[in-house]
Design a protein around this motif. Structure first.
Motif, PDB file in Angstrom:
ATOM      1  N   GLN A 509       0.821  -1.202   0.000  1.00 24.60           N
ATOM      2  CA  GLN A 509       0.000   0.000   0.000  1.00 24.60           C
ATOM      3  C   GLN A 509       0.865   1.267   0.000  1.00 24.60           C
ATOM      4  O   GLN A 509       0.582   2.230  -0.729  1.00 24.60           O
ATOM      5  CB  GLN A 509      -0.924  -0.030   1.249  1.00 24.60           C
ATOM      6  CG  GLN A 509      -1.861   1.149   1.351  1.00 24.60           C
ATOM      7  CD  GLN A 509      -2.881   1.182   0.221  1.00 24.60           C
ATOM      8  OE1 GLN A 509      -3.251   0.143  -0.319  1.00 24.60           O
ATOM      9  NE2 GLN A 509      -3.333   2.372  -0.143  1.00 24.60           N
ATOM     10  N   LEU A 510       1.937   1.244   0.787  1.00 24.77           N
ATOM     11  CA  LEU A 510       2.824   2.419   0.828  1.00 24.77           C
ATOM     12  C   LEU A 510       3.529   2.634  -0.507  1.00 24.77           C
ATOM     13  O   LEU A 510       3.672   3.773  -0.982  1.00 24.77           O
ATOM     14  CB  LEU A 510       3.844   2.250   1.950  1.00 24.77           C
ATOM     15  CG  LEU A 510       3.273   2.289   3.383  1.00 24.77           C
ATOM     16  CD1 LEU A 510       4.366   1.979   4.398  1.00 24.77           C
ATOM     17  CD2 LEU A 510       2.652   3.654   3.673  1.00 24.77           C
ATOM     18  N   VAL A 511       3.976   1.537  -1.138  1.00 26.70           N
ATOM     19  CA  VAL A 511       4.630   1.650  -2.441  1.00 26.70           C
ATOM     20  C   VAL A 511       3.659   2.181  -3.482  1.00 26.70           C
ATOM     21  O   VAL A 511       4.028   3.023  -4.337  1.00 26.70           O
ATOM     22  CB  VAL A 511       5.199   0.279  -2.864  1.00 26.70           C
ATOM     23  CG1 VAL A 511       5.685   0.311  -4.309  1.00 26.70           C
ATOM     24  CG2 VAL A 511       6.340  -0.124  -1.940  1.00 26.70           C
ATOM     25  N   LYS A 512       2.421   1.745  -3.405  1.00 25.59           N
ATOM     26  CA  LYS A 512       1.419   2.228  -4.370  1.00 25.59           C
ATOM     27  C   LYS A 512       1.174   3.720  -4.187  1.00 25.59           C
ATOM     28  O   LYS A 512       1.076   4.486  -5.169  1.00 25.59           O
ATOM     29  CB  LYS A 512       0.123   1.435  -4.157  1.00 25.59           C
ATOM     30  CG  LYS A 512      -0.970   1.825  -5.123  1.00 25.59           C
ATOM     31  CD  LYS A 512      -2.228   0.969  -4.875  1.00 25.59           C
ATOM     32  CE  LYS A 512      -3.342   1.368  -5.841  1.00 25.59           C
ATOM     33  NZ  LYS A 512      -4.570   0.569  -5.603  1.00 25.59           N
ATOM     34  N   GLU A 513       1.092   4.180  -2.928  1.00 24.47           N
ATOM     35  CA  GLU A 513       0.882   5.599  -2.679  1.00 24.47           C
ATOM     36  C   GLU A 513       2.100   6.421  -3.122  1.00 24.47           C
ATOM     37  O   GLU A 513       1.963   7.546  -3.626  1.00 24.47           O
ATOM     38  CB  GLU A 513       0.621   5.821  -1.183  1.00 24.47           C
ATOM     39  CG  GLU A 513      -0.721   5.242  -0.718  1.00 24.47           C
ATOM     40  CD  GLU A 513      -0.940   5.453   0.765  1.00 24.47           C
ATOM     41  OE1 GLU A 513      -0.074   6.097   1.402  1.00 24.47           O
ATOM     42  OE2 GLU A 513      -1.957   4.974   1.295  1.00 24.47           O
ATOM     43  N   TRP A 514       3.320   5.893  -2.929  1.00 30.33           N
ATOM     44  CA  TRP A 514       4.533   6.597  -3.365  1.00 30.33           C
ATOM     45  C   TRP A 514       4.553   6.760  -4.879  1.00 30.33           C
ATOM     46  O   TRP A 514       4.871   7.841  -5.398  1.00 30.33           O
ATOM     47  CB  TRP A 514       5.763   5.814  -2.888  1.00 30.33           C
ATOM     48  CG  TRP A 514       7.060   6.444  -3.269  1.00 30.33           C
ATOM     49  CD1 TRP A 514       7.757   6.250  -4.419  1.00 30.33           C
ATOM     50  CD2 TRP A 514       7.801   7.384  -2.516  1.00 30.33           C
ATOM     51  NE1 TRP A 514       8.906   6.995  -4.429  1.00 30.33           N
ATOM     52  CE2 TRP A 514       8.964   7.721  -3.256  1.00 30.33           C
ATOM     53  CE3 TRP A 514       7.621   7.994  -1.266  1.00 30.33           C
ATOM     54  CZ2 TRP A 514       9.913   8.621  -2.785  1.00 30.33           C
ATOM     55  CZ3 TRP A 514       8.576   8.889  -0.812  1.00 30.33           C
ATOM     56  CH2 TRP A 514       9.706   9.193  -1.565  1.00 30.33           C
ATOM     57  N   LYS A 515       4.196   5.720  -5.585  1.00 27.92           N
ATOM     58  CA  LYS A 515       4.172   5.794  -7.043  1.00 27.92           C
ATOM     59  C   LYS A 515       3.090   6.735  -7.546  1.00 27.92           C
ATOM     60  O   LYS A 515       3.227   7.344  -8.619  1.00 27.92           O
ATOM     61  CB  LYS A 515       3.967   4.410  -7.641  1.00 27.92           C
ATOM     62  CG  LYS A 515       5.177   3.496  -7.478  1.00 27.92           C
ATOM     63  CD  LYS A 515       4.921   2.155  -8.128  1.00 27.92           C
ATOM     64  CE  LYS A 515       6.157   1.245  -8.001  1.00 27.92           C
ATOM     65  NZ  LYS A 515       5.921  -0.091  -8.628  1.00 27.92           N
ATOM     66  N   SER A 516       2.008   6.853  -6.814  1.00 29.16           N
ATOM     67  CA  SER A 516       0.926   7.726  -7.260  1.00 29.16           C
ATOM     68  C   SER A 516       1.308   9.198  -7.211  1.00 29.16           C
ATOM     69  O   SER A 516       0.689  10.038  -7.873  1.00 29.16           O
ATOM     70  CB  SER A 516      -0.317   7.493  -6.382  1.00 29.16           C
ATOM     71  OG  SER A 516      -0.058   7.903  -5.047  1.00 29.16           O
ATOM     72  N   LEU A 517       2.391   9.551  -6.429  1.00 27.45           N
ATOM     73  CA  LEU A 517       2.810  10.957  -6.365  1.00 27.45           C
ATOM     74  C   LEU A 517       3.554  11.391  -7.617  1.00 27.45           C
ATOM     75  O   LEU A 517       3.660  12.591  -7.906  1.00 27.45           O
ATOM     76  CB  LEU A 517       3.697  11.159  -5.132  1.00 27.45           C
ATOM     77  CG  LEU A 517       3.005  10.990  -3.770  1.00 27.45           C
ATOM     78  CD1 LEU A 517       4.006  11.152  -2.654  1.00 27.45           C
ATOM     79  CD2 LEU A 517       1.863  11.984  -3.613  1.00 27.45           C
ATOM     80  N   GLY A 518       4.075  10.415  -8.357  1.00 26.93           N
ATOM     81  CA  GLY A 518       4.809  10.757  -9.575  1.00 26.93           C
ATOM     82  C   GLY A 518       6.105  11.508  -9.263  1.00 26.93           C
ATOM     83  O   GLY A 518       6.874  11.095  -8.386  1.00 26.93           O
ATOM     84  N   ASP A 519       6.329  12.655  -9.956  1.00 26.07           N
ATOM     85  CA  ASP A 519       7.543  13.430  -9.754  1.00 26.07           C
ATOM     86  C   ASP A 519       7.303  14.682  -8.933  1.00 26.07           C
ATOM     87  O   ASP A 519       8.121  15.587  -8.895  1.00 26.07           O
ATOM     88  CB  ASP A 519       8.140  13.819 -11.098  1.00 26.07           C
ATOM     89  CG  ASP A 519       7.142  14.582 -11.958  1.00 26.07           C
ATOM     90  OD1 ASP A 519       5.954  14.627 -11.553  1.00 26.07           O
ATOM     91  OD2 ASP A 519       7.530  15.093 -13.009  1.00 26.07           O
ATOM     92  N   ALA A 520       6.116  14.760  -8.306  1.00 28.58           N
ATOM     93  CA  ALA A 520       5.798  15.941  -7.501  1.00 28.58           C
ATOM     94  C   ALA A 520       6.671  15.969  -6.256  1.00 28.58           C
ATOM     95  O   ALA A 520       6.679  14.996  -5.483  1.00 28.58           O
ATOM     96  CB  ALA A 520       4.320  15.943  -7.123  1.00 28.58           C
ATOM     97  N   ALA A 521       7.410  17.105  -6.065  1.00 29.84           N
ATOM     98  CA  ALA A 521       8.259  17.307  -4.879  1.00 29.84           C
ATOM     99  C   ALA A 521       9.237  16.172  -4.681  1.00 29.84           C
ATOM    100  O   ALA A 521       9.525  15.773  -3.560  1.00 29.84           O
ATOM    101  CB  ALA A 521       7.397  17.511  -3.629  1.00 29.84           C
TER     102      ALA A 521
END
Length: 935
Positions: A509-521
């Protein structure tokens, strides 16, 4: 004088005084035949002590035991019987005593023999005849022989008697141990029985509650489980429990049947609905394909329009009938509406074309381009429909004549459409897509020149500012989010107590949320932190993943083994395989397949296809066997129908054959689901008709039996009201009995038994009355021939006085005919008078006196049923003679009286004094016999 002499010279054992007879009995020797006969007669004496002494002298143990119930209160009888049966006295052999004991039922005597017998088998035989447990307790406690005590203890069963035995038994440890074991066994049996009853009551309450519950998916399985639990109990249920169980089971089966019926109806409704939807789709696809064909056709003809119109009419009719059965869905209704709109547009365009086609043809012939343009515009033919060939030619002429006008550049329009898409992506928040589109549009927009491009450039500039704002906002939100995700994954990596499954789930779940941020910040430090924590988690989960892979491999092997087992079963199926068993195998296989999960992803599809093919083969085998069973059940239905129509075969044989067919039906499995109920209804209907014939036959038979009983009741009532007044009416009784015999056999029931008893009493009473009437008629005949008897007496007196004997003529004395019953006696009397010498000797007088007394006593027995004390010896002699005569030829009471009267007339020559001595008593007896009983 004769009786006195007889008493004086009679033996002392025949003396009237009982004391004399008892003393004389002691002098009799049973070894001598004459004295043995005297002892046998004394054994029938009315005095109890004389009878007992005679039996003891004869050593007749059987008669002693047979007479014991009549002298139950006499202690001497009991002691004598007990001593001789026990062997302490007498000379009866052991085998005979055992045979006598085996037929005894007197508990007191049997207890004494079991306690005092001189032989073990004799004691055991006496113990075998005892039935009361108190006697067994007494024998087990006080008998002197161990084998008898043990045998008696073995036969004690009740808890109360066993407790008493355990309390009183002090001599034999084995008896005590046996009593304790039986008590323990009784308590265990009582506990087991109570447990069985409690289980049955618990199951009954559950089943009754289940029967009241509504249907749910596990309803059938729970009912079958409760039914199996009920059948697994060993102790049989009571009648009430059996009735409650069958009632609850019937309610459950009704619920299941009701649900199956509803489910079948629902499935049929769903299938019907799907068929309707499929028909709608076919209709819509047909008209849509036709409309599409009009758009891509080379030219439009009248035949195309007629075909479309006919298809529209068919669609309308079918659509309405299908909508009446089931309303269409919203999407289907929209498709239908759109198709109708397209049809209306096409038909309206065709109608406009039909109206101006002639004018366009004329304008083309005149080369009037203005009119052609006017008519083409007036026609307004839709662009998505291929125009007719003439219209297509007119449009070509119009286009050739009209000069081209300046239009916006295609690039400006395309860029405007891309800008619209760019704005739409910004509104949705799709930053990545919007950013890529902006980077592609920016160079093209910058190259535009002219006044027409200024609004588009201003719009793009404004949208670019919004994109920059969205980028800043994403960075503002994504920065803290990335820090939070890094902290969360580091905390997750440091948590050593979380289960591997939960750890893997949170990590994903954490990896999925990290990937969903893309290149933002995004920055390298946070990415390195996140990746390091993730690698630590991966390293920690490596053993768990290896174990999971092993489980997946084991599950894969389990699924492959399951497939191999099923394939082996399907390669060599049994010819008589029960489809219910195959269905159970199929369901269990599905359960096991789900149990063997998960499996490796790269091989799951292959083994899944293999299992799917096996399931299809297994289902085909189930359907094949079910169809075979269905054909067998159809044959059973045909056999049942043939039994129903076969009226030559007895009904009982047809019912027996039908029951055999029912057993065969139950032995078969189930037919296909949709066909089983129909076959069962047909078979049950046929069987019910046969059983209805049996019930009708039973009712008819019962009605006939009832009619017989009613007729018998009528005959009994008529016979009861009939009162015979003459002896000749015995023929009427015979006719009644003949009519009753024609009604036999009668049914066996309480009414029939009561009527039979009443009939027996009535017949006995009527026969007794007819017998009395016949006796009275015989006595009347005697009274009518009394003058002849008196004439014989007078003739006898003359002959005894020394005069010449004379024969009496009946015709001269009697006014009528002499009855036939007295004819021979009359002749014998005359012959005796003529042949007897006078005067009479003392021996002859004694013979006449004895004969007259015998006739009087015999007649007194028939008339009164008793005699005087002085006539007891004659009574005994007469009864013995009657018994001897009755062995070969049973005589009725009227016949005996006729014989006495005939013998009385034939007895002579009779002195007048002797006759007068007995005449009065004879007259009294005749008067008593002449009385006719009242009706």
């Amino acid at each position: 004088m004769h009786g006195l002499l007889r008493r004086l010279f009679a033996p002392r054992w025949q003396h009237p005084d009982p004391e004399v007879r008892l003393k004389a009995l002691d002098q009799l020797d049973p070894q001598q035949p004459e004295q043995q006969q005297a002892l046998k007669q004394l054994a029938q004496d009315k005095e109890s002590n004389i009878q007992l002494a005679a039996l003891l002298a004869l050593d007749d143990l059987a008669e002693l035991v047979n007479a014991l119930p009549e002298h139950r209160q006499d202690e001497a009888w009991f002691n004598a019987a007990c001593q001789r049966l026990c062997g302490s006295q007498g000379h009866t052999d052991l085998q005979k005593r055992q045979a006598i004991v085996a037929e005894l039922s007197e508990p007191r005597l049997l207890n004494a023999i079991a306690l005092q017998g001189d032989n073990l088998n004799l004691r055991l035989a006496a113990l075998e005849q005892l039935t009361v447990e108190s006697d067994f307790v007494h024998q087990a406690c006080h008998n002197g022989v161990a084998a008898v005590r043990h045998q008696a203890a073995q036969r004690i069963e009740s808890e109360e008697s066993l407790k008493k035995l355990l309390k009183e038994a002090r001599r034999d440890r084995q008896v005590i141990r046996l009593a304790r074991e039986k008590l323990t066994q009784l308590r265990n049996d009582a506990e087991w029985l109570a447990d069985q009853q409690a289980q049955r009551e618990h199951l009954l309450k559950q089943l009754e509650q289940h029967a009241r519950a509504p249907w749910e998916p596990l309803y059938g399985g729970r009912f079958r489980h409760l039914e199996r639990e009920w059948q697994s109990l060993s102790h049989p249920p009571s009648v009430t429990q059996e009735q409650r169980f069958h009632q609850a089971a019937l309610s459950c089966r009704k619920t299941l049947h009701h649900h199956e019926t509803q489910e079948q109806a629902r499935q049929q409704s769903i299938a019907h609905r799907e068929e309707i939807e499929r028909t709608r789709d076919q209709l819509l696809e047909g008209i849509e394909e036709t409309l599409e064909g009009l758009a891509h056709a080379e030219q439009l003809t009248v035949q195309d329009i007629d075909s479309l119109r006919a298809q529209r009419q068919l669609l309308g009719q079918r659509w309405q009938s299908l909508s009446d059965q089931h309303p269409p869905g919203e999407s289907v209704q929209q498709r239908y509406s759109q198709a109708l709109k397209r049809y209306e547009v096409c038909m309206e365009a065709w109608q406009r074309w039909q109206a101006i086609s002639t004018d366009i043809e004329t304008a083309i012939a005149n080369q009037d381009n203005v009119a052609i343009a006017k008519y083409v515009k007036q026609c307004a033919w839709p662009k998505h429909i291929t125009p007719p060939e003439l219209l297509k030619h007119a449009q070509a002429l119009k286009d050739a004549d009209v000069s081209t006008k300046p239009t916006p550049t295609a690039s400006l329009n395309a860029l405007s459409a891309d800008v619209d898409n760019f704005e739409h992506l910004l509104e949705r928040g799709a930053f990545k897509s919007a950013s890529r589109l902006y980077q592609r549009l920016k160079p093209s927009i910058d190259e535009l020149t002219g006044e027409d491009a200024k609004p588009l450039k201003a719009r793009v500039k404004q949208l670019g500012a919004r994109l920059a704002e969205l980028r800043d906002w994403r960075g503002f939100v994504a920065g803290p989010k990335r820090e939070q995700l890094c902290a969360s994954i580091e905390a997750l990596a440091d948590d050593q107590h979380m289960a591997d499954v939960a750890l893997d789930r949170h990590h994903r779940q954490l990896v999925k949320e990290w990937k969903s941020l893309g290149d933002a910040a995004a920055n390298r430090e946070q990415s390195a932190r996140f990746r390091a924590a993730s690698d630590r988690i991966h390293e920690r989960l490596t053993p768990w993943r290896e174990q999971l892979n092993q489980e997946r491999d084991a599950n894969l092997k389990g699924r492959e083994a399951l497939c191999e087992q099923l394939e082996t079963l399907l390669d060599q199926p049994a010819e008589d395989a029960d489809p219910d068993v195959l269905r159970e195998i199929r369901d269990k296989a599905r359960h096991q397949w789900r149990h063997y999960s998960p499996v490796p992803r790269d091989q799951s599809e292959t083994v899944g296809r293999r299992f799917g093919a096996i399931r299809h083969r297994l289902q085909a085998l189930i359907d094949q066997r079910a169809e075979q069973i269905a054909s067998q059940k159809r044959m059973l239905i045909e056999q049942a129908k043939s039994l129903q129509d076969d009226h030559e075969l007895p009904l009982a044989a047809r019912i027996a054959s039908t029951k055999q067919l029912q057993q065969q039906w139950r032995a078969l499995g189930r037919a296909p689901k949709g066909e089983e109920q129909a076959l069962w209804k047909a078979f049950r209907h046929t069987c019910d008709q046969l059983f209805a014939q049996r019930d009708a036959h039973k009712h008819e038979q019962a009605a006939r039996q009832q009619q017989k009983l009613d007729q018998l009741q009528t005959l009994i009532d008529e016979m009861d009201s009939w009162q015979p007044t003459q002896a000749e009416e015995s023929a009427t009784l015979a006719s009644y009995l003949e009519s009753i015999s024609q009604l036999e056999p009668l049914p066996r029931n309480r009414r029939s038994d009561g009527m039979q008893k009443r009939l027996s009493g009535i017949v006995r009473a009527k026969r007794e009355r007819l017998s009395r009437l016949e006796i009275a008629h015989t006595v009347q005949q005697w009274h009518s021939v009394l003058p002849l008897v008196n004439a014989h007496i007078a003739a006898d007196q003359q002959a005894l006085a020394g005069e010449e004997p004379q024969a009496v003529d009946a015709k001269e004395v009697l006014s009528g005919e002499l009855p036939a019953i007295f004819m021979k006696a009359h002749q014998q009397r005359n012959h005796a008078r003529l042949t007897t010498s006078t005067p009479l000797s003392a021996e002859k007088l004694a013979e006449l006196e004895d004969g007259l007394a015998r006739l009087r006593v015999h007649l007194s027995l028939l008339a009164l049923g008793s005699v005087k004390q002085r006539d007891e010896p004659l009574r005994l002699a007469i009864q013995v003679e009657r018994l001897n005569e009755g062995i070969n030829n049973e005589r009725s009471r009227p016949d005996e009286i006729i014989g006495i009267l005939a013998a009385l007339m034939a007895l002579g020559p009779m002195p007048n004094q002797l006759w007068r001595k007995e005449a009065e008593e004879f007259d009294n007896l005749f008067s008593r016999l002449a009385r006719v009983p009242r009706p």
